[in-house]
Design a protein around this motif. Sequence first.
Motif, short mmCIF file in Angstrom:
data_model
loop_
_atom_site.label_atom_id
_atom_site.label_comp_id
_atom_site.label_asym_id
_atom_site.label_seq_id
_atom_site.Cartn_x
_atom_site.Cartn_y
_atom_site.Cartn_z
N VAL A 57 27.44 -15.66 -46.54
CA VAL A 57 27.49 -15.96 -47.97
C VAL A 57 26.98 -17.37 -48.25
N TYR A 169 22.49 -15.12 -56.91
CA TYR A 169 22.71 -16.03 -55.78
C TYR A 169 23.18 -15.32 -54.53
N CYS A 170 23.49 -14.01 -54.62
CA CYS A 170 24.37 -13.38 -53.62
C CYS A 170 23.63 -12.55 -52.58
N VAL A 172 25.25 -10.60 -50.41
CA VAL A 172 26.09 -9.48 -49.97
C VAL A 172 25.37 -8.12 -50.07
N GLN A 208 34.01 -4.89 -52.13
CA GLN A 208 33.29 -6.05 -52.69
C GLN A 208 33.32 -6.01 -54.20
N THR A 243 38.00 -7.03 -54.56
CA THR A 243 37.90 -8.07 -55.57
C THR A 243 37.42 -7.45 -56.87
N PRO A 270 36.78 -13.11 -60.06
CA PRO A 270 35.86 -14.26 -60.01
C PRO A 270 35.05 -14.45 -61.29
N GLN A 272 32.95 -17.31 -61.66
CA GLN A 272 31.73 -17.98 -61.15
C GLN A 272 31.30 -19.16 -62.02
N ASP A 310 36.99 -17.33 -58.53
CA ASP A 310 35.99 -18.08 -57.75
C ASP A 310 35.06 -18.77 -58.74
N PHE A 341 33.09 -22.86 -54.55
CA PHE A 341 31.99 -22.82 -53.58
C PHE A 341 30.85 -23.68 -54.09
N LYS A 342 30.32 -24.54 -53.20
CA LYS A 342 29.11 -25.28 -53.60
C LYS A 342 27.93 -24.34 -53.43
N TYR A 343 27.08 -24.29 -54.42
CA TYR A 343 25.94 -23.37 -54.37
C TYR A 343 25.13 -23.59 -53.09
N ARG A 346 20.40 -18.77 -50.53
CA ARG A 346 20.36 -17.71 -49.53
C ARG A 346 19.00 -17.02 -49.59
N1 SAH Z 1 32.22 -9.35 -54.39
C1 SAH Z 1 32.70 -10.41 -53.58
C2 SAH Z 1 31.69 -11.48 -53.43
C3 SAH Z 1 31.68 -11.94 -52.07
S1 SAH Z 1 31.08 -13.51 -51.95
C4 SAH Z 1 33.85 -11.00 -54.27
O1 SAH Z 1 33.83 -10.89 -55.48
O2 SAH Z 1 34.70 -11.57 -53.60
C5 SAH Z 1 32.56 -14.43 -52.29
C6 SAH Z 1 32.31 -15.60 -53.17
O3 SAH Z 1 31.34 -16.45 -52.58
C7 SAH Z 1 31.68 -15.24 -54.52
O4 SAH Z 1 32.64 -14.83 -55.45
C8 SAH Z 1 31.01 -16.53 -54.91
O5 SAH Z 1 31.87 -17.37 -55.63
C9 SAH Z 1 30.68 -17.18 -53.57
N2 SAH Z 1 29.23 -17.12 -53.29
C10 SAH Z 1 28.46 -16.03 -53.16
N3 SAH Z 1 27.17 -16.39 -52.92
C11 SAH Z 1 27.15 -17.74 -52.92
C12 SAH Z 1 26.12 -18.70 -52.75
N4 SAH Z 1 24.85 -18.35 -52.56
N5 SAH Z 1 26.46 -20.01 -52.79
C13 SAH Z 1 27.74 -20.39 -52.99
N6 SAH Z 1 28.75 -19.53 -53.17
C14 SAH Z 1 28.47 -18.22 -53.14
#
Ligand code: SAH
Length: 451
Positions: A57, A169-170, A172, A208, A243, A270, A272, A310, A341-343, A346
């Motif tokens: 992540v 950003y994700c 997953v 997820q 979640t 979350p 965000q 989150d 979480f700091k951005y 990915r």
């Molecule tokens: N659906 C899952 C998401 C998993 S990621 C959930 O809702 O828990 C878990 C958390 O990581 C996300 O909610 C987000 O806040 C953080 N995250 C995801 N991608 C990120 C990224 N590229 N940089 C920083 N934080 C991130």
Amino acid sequence: MKNENPMQPRKVFLEAFGCQMNVLDGELVLSDLSRKGYVVTDDVAAADLVVFNTCSVRQHAEQRVLSRLGQLKDRRARDPGFRIAVMGCMAQRQGEDLIRAAPQVDVVCGSQQFVRMFDLLSEVEETGRSVVALEQEGVSGQSRDVAVRPRPYQAFVGVMRGCHHRCSYCIVPRVRGGREQSRPVADVVDEVAKLAGDGVVEVILLGQNINSYGKSLSGRPNLPALLEAVHEVDGISRIRFITSNPMDLEVDLFKAMAELPKVMEYLHFPAQSGSDRVLKRMFRGYTRGRYLELAEKGREIVPGLSLATDFIVGFPGETDEDFEATIGLMERIRFEQTFVFKYSVRPGTRSSEWEDDVPGIVKKERNNRLLKVQERHSLMRNQGRIGRVFDVLVEGVSPKNPDRLTGRTRGNQIVAFPGSPCLAGQTVPVRVHRVTPLTLIGGLASGAPPR
Ligand code: SAH
Ligand code: F3S
């Protein structure tokens, strides 16, 4: 797998990174390997096999795994029987590249293939070469026969895999599958009933994007229907689920939470960001207004609902004003718990095409500010709990203080109190005497079962 001494079972050590999903996958692998003759050890030096259960992540989590792999390189070269496996999201993302970067790795298995770990290890023995297994279809790996769990009365239960959203950003959906696959209600209920038979009293259902549970199944049972079915299982006294993406949350869920006493008043929800401009670029599919509306509805319908969230700080283009909107959202809602979480950029995600323009120092400042605000809110909420009695599911002896037990309230607050370790797994009433932002400290209330 060859064993130097056939009388001595091979020992496996698991090193885990990342979310609860990963914790569950790790348990499933250890269960399977134990069934096939391995013994789980918590001493990495004694292990014949080290399994890294990885997270993708954020980049930081991947760097930590690479550095741990580096530390084991010499040992792998010296000890002919020693094996290293990497499972989970980073394995899925890097595949063959991981073997090129770290040739000491024997098995790389992706987020759906980990159930084949034993066979993959056997393949390494037969061929003398590393193996990589990354297919994302065809292996469900969600049920287990032997349970390896840190606490005998608590269990994670996977109810779906993958996520069909594309938050910009994700990573997953790329590493865990972009098509959601739910397990049929009957399968989940079967597993929960087996766990209950094994002494489990609390189940934590995992997905997820658990609010869209069931969309891939015939009849399209939804999350409230799943909760109702699990609620019927005798022996289970607490049900949690994570979640909850605000995009797919429907008010029916709150009604089910209010009506089903075994479902805990806790929602990991979350946000965000609190800024509409940022939410839009995150492709989150809801606005700040909608989020507030859902949070308010939830609290109205489910008395005592705990909301956890989150936030990502330093998303590309996040201005001071955007960030203040996040603080404003926190002030409006006053969450029970906030994960910040700091951005982190990915590879392959949509936002990786945008400049990561918030400087590291600013991300850090924003991170710390949110944590400070949360600390203040947690303390205020906890102060309001002084003198009240809560039902606490006892988790065991406190890791910080051997004279105390710890457990959780229905709302997931941590409680510490003196008591006998034999109360582990039981639900007892505890009166709160004093509090910190993270912990309620108290004593067994009268009417508690004899110690
Ligand atoms: N659906 C899952 C998401 C998993 S990621 C959930 O809702 O828990 C878990 C958390 O990581 C996300 O909610 C987000 O806040 C953080 N995250 C995801 N991608 C990120 C990224 N590229 N940089 C920083 N934080 C991130
Ligand atoms: Fe990730 Fe968004 Fe799904 S945060 S897991 S793509 S809901």
